[in-house]
Design a protein around this motif. Structure first.
Motif, short mmCIF file in Angstrom:
data_model
loop_
_atom_site.label_atom_id
_atom_site.label_comp_id
_atom_site.label_asym_id
_atom_site.label_seq_id
_atom_site.Cartn_x
_atom_site.Cartn_y
_atom_site.Cartn_z
N ARG A 187 -47.69 -4.80 42.68
CA ARG A 187 -46.73 -3.71 42.45
C ARG A 187 -45.37 -4.26 42.04
NH1 ARG A 187 -44.23 -0.99 46.68
NH2 ARG A 187 -43.81 -3.12 47.41
N ASP A 188 -44.93 -5.30 42.75
CA ASP A 188 -43.62 -5.89 42.45
C ASP A 188 -43.60 -6.53 41.06
OD1 ASP A 188 -42.85 -5.05 44.94
OD2 ASP A 188 -42.92 -7.04 45.87
N THR A 189 -44.71 -7.15 40.66
CA THR A 189 -44.76 -7.76 39.33
C THR A 189 -44.76 -6.69 38.25
OG1 THR A 189 -45.97 -9.66 40.20
CG2 THR A 189 -46.01 -9.36 37.82
N LEU A 190 -45.49 -5.60 38.46
CA LEU A 190 -45.46 -4.50 37.50
C LEU A 190 -44.05 -3.94 37.38
CD1 LEU A 190 -46.89 -2.52 35.62
CD2 LEU A 190 -47.40 -1.10 37.62
N GLU A 191 -43.36 -3.81 38.48
CA GLU A 191 -41.98 -3.34 38.46
C GLU A 191 -41.10 -4.29 37.66
OE1 GLU A 191 -38.28 -1.73 38.89
OE2 GLU A 191 -40.21 -0.74 39.26
N GLU A 192 -41.32 -5.59 37.83
CA GLU A 192 -40.54 -6.60 37.11
C GLU A 192 -40.75 -6.47 35.60
OE1 GLU A 192 -39.81 -11.47 37.37
OE2 GLU A 192 -41.47 -10.53 38.48
N ILE A 193 -41.99 -6.23 35.19
CA ILE A 193 -42.29 -6.07 33.76
C ILE A 193 -41.59 -4.83 33.20
CG2 ILE A 193 -44.14 -5.59 32.10
CD1 ILE A 193 -46.05 -7.12 34.01
N LEU A 194 -41.75 -3.72 33.90
CA LEU A 194 -41.18 -2.47 33.40
C LEU A 194 -39.66 -2.48 33.44
CD1 LEU A 194 -43.70 0.07 35.01
CD2 LEU A 194 -43.66 -0.79 32.65
N ALA A 195 -39.09 -3.10 34.48
CA ALA A 195 -37.62 -3.18 34.58
C ALA A 195 -37.03 -4.02 33.46
CB ALA A 195 -37.23 -3.74 35.94
N ALA A 196 -37.83 -4.95 32.92
CA ALA A 196 -37.38 -5.78 31.81
C ALA A 196 -37.44 -5.03 30.48
CB ALA A 196 -38.21 -7.05 31.73
N GLY A 197 -37.96 -3.81 30.51
CA GLY A 197 -38.07 -3.03 29.28
C GLY A 197 -39.31 -3.37 28.46
N ALA A 198 -40.21 -4.16 29.04
CA ALA A 198 -41.40 -4.60 28.31
C ALA A 198 -42.51 -3.58 28.40
CB ALA A 198 -41.88 -5.94 28.87
N SER A 199 -43.43 -3.66 27.44
CA SER A 199 -44.67 -2.90 27.50
C SER A 199 -45.69 -3.70 28.29
CB SER A 199 -45.19 -2.61 26.09
OG SER A 199 -44.37 -1.66 25.43
N VAL A 200 -46.77 -3.04 28.71
CA VAL A 200 -47.72 -3.72 29.58
C VAL A 200 -49.12 -3.16 29.37
CG1 VAL A 200 -47.37 -2.10 31.50
CG2 VAL A 200 -48.17 -4.43 31.98
N ASN A 201 -50.11 -4.04 29.53
CA ASN A 201 -51.50 -3.63 29.63
C ASN A 201 -52.04 -4.20 30.94
OD1 ASN A 201 -54.20 -2.68 28.82
ND2 ASN A 201 -54.64 -4.87 28.71
N ILE A 202 -52.45 -3.31 31.84
CA ILE A 202 -52.97 -3.72 33.15
C ILE A 202 -54.43 -4.11 33.00
CG2 ILE A 202 -53.45 -2.96 35.51
CD1 ILE A 202 -51.11 -0.88 35.04
N TYR A 203 -54.74 -5.36 33.28
CA TYR A 203 -56.11 -5.86 33.19
C TYR A 203 -56.59 -6.20 34.60
CZ TYR A 203 -60.18 -8.26 31.29
OH TYR A 203 -61.47 -8.63 30.98
N MET A 204 -57.50 -5.43 35.15
CA MET A 204 -58.15 -4.25 34.61
C MET A 204 -57.56 -2.98 35.26
SD MET A 204 -60.66 -5.29 32.56
CE MET A 204 -61.60 -3.77 32.45
N PHE A 205 -57.62 -1.85 34.55
CA PHE A 205 -57.39 -0.56 35.21
C PHE A 205 -58.64 -0.17 35.98
CE2 PHE A 205 -58.46 3.98 34.81
CZ PHE A 205 -57.61 4.47 35.79
N HIS A 206 -59.79 -0.34 35.33
CA HIS A 206 -61.08 -0.07 35.98
C HIS A 206 -62.09 -1.06 35.41
CE1 HIS A 206 -64.64 1.84 37.50
NE2 HIS A 206 -65.02 2.33 36.33
N GLY A 207 -62.66 -1.88 36.28
CA GLY A 207 -63.55 -2.93 35.80
C GLY A 207 -64.97 -2.48 35.54
N GLY A 208 -65.56 -1.75 36.49
CA GLY A 208 -66.93 -1.30 36.31
C GLY A 208 -67.95 -2.34 36.71
#
Length: 360
Positions: free
Chosen positions: A256-277
């Protein structure tokens, strides 16, 4: 659907500033009757985009055969469902995809020639790649954003900087094939920070992959790409499991904290994985770096949506984090679905694996 463009200061969608908030979802690891459910849950978490690989070895199991697209391989149907949910798509056609998938998606029949040099300019590799792209792109073109579809960008190869091949001509040829095949949306590459130099191409957007240390990784990306959008092409929200090991988990608060760091930097993101299956039908791959480590059937990945398709605590934390930076749907998130319980399964016969192997 709107078209994506790349400018010196970021992404734009039909001319308006846009941030990609994406999650990886592989149609070939999910039963097709569950595609719509998983895509809806992606949107409800706050994602505006899904990222999807295309497994060459499933779609073209025979060298001279047609492009298979029935049942769980109906890529056009998956793309239509994503569009119906209002999601954009990042398409990653390979030809090599990694993805902890059998041979990284490369068909076994490529190895009929023991001297073929995979992922290079070797004509024995390039000729079937050209045929694969010809078959695939005929299906993809109507789904490009330029044609009103959801596919806003397409990846060139996959983490090529880590391949050890260093064949720039191969990457350039893939770009040529994509463009000649009618792909007129932006192209991108994805590599880990130390591989950005070897895996990138001039004029093609670079993205960087990592699990933590967002500020440092994005800084390295900026050193290789002074202008344009910053994007984490793969933010590893968990990890895959191998035979003989336990279930890999990453602390929810850490990711969660790393995702916040990415978004706070103004960057785009792709979460790998959202759903693995799930890796169906012996398609799970393996790693061999001096020690053979096969991947298990499950591709749960400790993702925000677990293998059964249920939201986890990580899902809700990510949704809250995204909501601090972008609009998130107000609809309630579905509860965990009831599971089928099977009892009294009996196996009346058995056979020794080694004994059977001895008969071959």
């Amino acid at each position: 659907m709107p078209e994506l463009s790349i400018t010196d200061d970021g992404f734009r969608l039909d001319g308006e500033p846009f941030r990609i908030i994406s999650g990886s979802l592989h149609y070939f690891r999910v039963h097709p009757e569950q595609w719509a459910d998983r895509l809806r849950k992606a949107r409800l978490m706050g994602l505006n985009t899904v990222d999807v690989y295309v497994p060459w070895n499933l779609h073209q199991p025979d060298r001279d055969g047609p492009f298979v697209r029935d049942g769980g391989l109906d890529l056009p149907r998956f793309l239509d469902l994503a569009a119906a949910e209002g999601l954009h798509v990042l398409l990653r056609p390979g030809p090599y995809i990694c993805a902890e998938w059998e041979a990284g998606g490369l068909p076994a029949w490529l190895l009929a020639d023991p001297d073929v040099r995979l992922r290079t300019s070797d004509p024995r590799y390039q000729e079937p790649v050209e045929r694969y792209f010809e078959l695939l792109l005929a299906l993809v073109r109507p789904h490009l954003a330029s044609a009103g579809g959801p596919v806003v960008a397409v990846q060139v190869e996959n983490e090529y900087g880590a391949s050890g091949q260093g064949d720039r001509a191969h990457l350039e040829h893939l770009v040529t094939l994509l463009r000649k095949g009618g792909v007129d949306v932006p192209l991108f590459t994805s590599d880990q920070a130390g591989d950005l130099a070897e895996g990138g191409l001039p004029g093609v957007l670079r993205t960087v992959n990592f699990s933590r240390g967002a500020a440092a990784r994005l800084r390295t990306l900026r050193e290789h790409q002074p202008r344009g959008p910053l994007m984490c092409g793969e933010f590893w929200s968990g990890w895959f499991d191998r035979w003989g090991g336990g279930h890999n988990r990453r602390r929810d608060t850490e990711v969660r904290d790393t995702l916040e760091e990415i978004l706070a930097a103004g960057a785009s993101v792709n979460i790998y994985m959202f759903h693995g299956g799930t890796n169906f039908g012996f398609t799970n791959g393996a790693n061999d770096k001096g020690h053979y480590r096969p991947t298990v059937t499950s591709y749960d990945y400790d993702a925000p949506l677990d293998e059964a398709g249920d939201p986890t605590a990580k899902y809700h934390l990510f949704r809250e984090t995204i909501a601090a930076h972008a609009a998130v749907p107000s609809e309630p998130v579905p509860e965990r679905a009831p599971k089928l319980r099977l009892r009294d399964i009996r196996l009346p016969r058995r056979a020794s694996l080694l004994a059977q192997a001895g008969r071959l």
